[in-house]
Write a protein that holds these residues in place. Structure first.
Motif, PDB file in Angstrom:
ATOM      1  N   TYR A 173       1.101  -1.400  -0.279  1.00 49.75           N
ATOM      2  CA  TYR A 173      -0.062   0.092  -0.052  1.00 49.75           C
ATOM      3  C   TYR A 173       0.884   1.476   0.077  1.00 49.75           C
ATOM      4  N   VAL A 174       0.236   2.371  -0.746  1.00 51.08           N
ATOM      5  CA  VAL A 174       1.410   3.085  -1.130  1.00 51.08           C
ATOM      6  C   VAL A 174       0.178   4.099  -0.653  1.00 51.08           C
ATOM      7  N   LEU A 175       0.291   5.723   0.521  1.00 54.62           N
ATOM      8  CA  LEU A 175      -0.156   6.561   1.598  1.00 54.62           C
ATOM      9  C   LEU A 175       0.616   7.925   0.956  1.00 54.62           C
ATOM     10  N   ASN A 176      -0.111   8.658   0.072  1.00 51.74           N
ATOM     11  CA  ASN A 176       0.543  10.599  -0.126  1.00 51.74           C
ATOM     12  C   ASN A 176       0.278  11.034   0.752  1.00 51.74           C
ATOM     13  N   THR A 177       1.017  10.774   1.812  1.00 55.84           N
ATOM     14  CA  THR A 177       0.912  12.144   3.044  1.00 55.84           C
ATOM     15  C   THR A 177       0.945  13.394   3.150  1.00 55.84           C
TER      16      THR A 177
END
Length: 185
Positions: free
Chosen positions: A70-74
C-alpha cells in the motif's frame, strides 16, 4: 543546529583564556540534482532508509506484508503515479521483480493527498489494509503470489527493494520492516 552566539559588554578587557575549539562540521544540503541519504528509525524493530532528492520532497509511506503493498501520499500535493517504479533487489543490486506505476495509472493516474494505491496478492487469507487506506484507495491491482510484479515479499535471496522516481533511485526499503517512507520531488 548551531548554538546562538551571545555577546556581552564589559568596561575592562578580559584576559585570554584557553578554550577548546570544536572541530568544524559540515552540513549536507542537497541541491535539486543531488540526493542525500537519511536513515530513520520507524519503530524499535524497523529501520527505514530513504533518499531525499530535494528539500521540498513529497513524502510517500509504504505499508506491506505477505498479502499486500500500500502506498499512502502523506504530502499536501497530488503526484502522478506513473513515474514511480519498485524493484526487488538481490544481494548484488540486480533487479529480480519490478512493478511500474503506470500499471496503477491505467485506472487512476494521480495519487492525491491522504489517498492510497494498492497491490494485493490474490487468494490471501487476510489482508493488511491499513486503516488510513481502507476507504481511500484510488487504484488497485491484484496478482498471484508468483507474479513478476510482486516485489515486496520475503524471499531468501532478497532483503530489500528500491524505489525509483522518473528512473532515479529515491530510496531503499527493507522487506522485513513492513513499512518505509520515501520522499519524491
Amino acid at each position: 543546529m548551531p548554538a546562538a552566539a551571545t555577546a556581552s559588554a564589559t568596561s575592562e578587557p578580559l584576559p585570554p583564556t584557553e578554550t577548546e575549539t570544536p572541530a568544524p562540521s559540515a552540513t549536507l544540503s542537497p541541491s535539486p540534482t543531488e540526493s542525500a541519504t537519511v536513515t530513520e528509525t520507524a519503530s524499535p524493530t524497523a529501520t527505514v532508509g530513504a533518499a531525499i532528492p530535494a528539500l521540498n520532497g513529497k513524502k510517500l509511506l509504504f505499508y506491506y506484508d505477505e498479502s499486500g503493498f500500500y502506498v499512502l501520499n502523506t504530502s499536501n500535493a497530488s503526484r502522478s503515479i506513473s513515474p514511480l517504479i519498485f524493484e526487488r533487489l538481490d544481494p548484488n543490486d540486480q533487479t529480480l521483480n519490478r512493478f511500474e506505476g503506470w500499471l496503477w495509472a491505467e485506472f487512476y493516474a494521480t495519487l492525491h493527498p491522504e489517498r492510497c494505491m494498492r497491490i494485493e496478492i490474490t487468494k490471501s487469507e487476510v489482508y493488511l489494509r491499513p486503516p488510513l487506506c481502507e476507504s481511500r484507495t484510488l487504484s488497485s491491482r491484484f496478482y498471484a503470489r508468483e507474479s513478476e510484479y510482486i516485489f515486496w515479499t520475503a524471499q531468501p535471496e532478497s532483503q530489500q527493494f528500491r524505489v525509483l522516481w522518473q528512473g532515479e533511485e529515491v530510496g531503499r526499503c527493507q522487506i522485513g520492516a513492513g513499512s518505509c517512507e520515501v520522499f519524491i520531488p
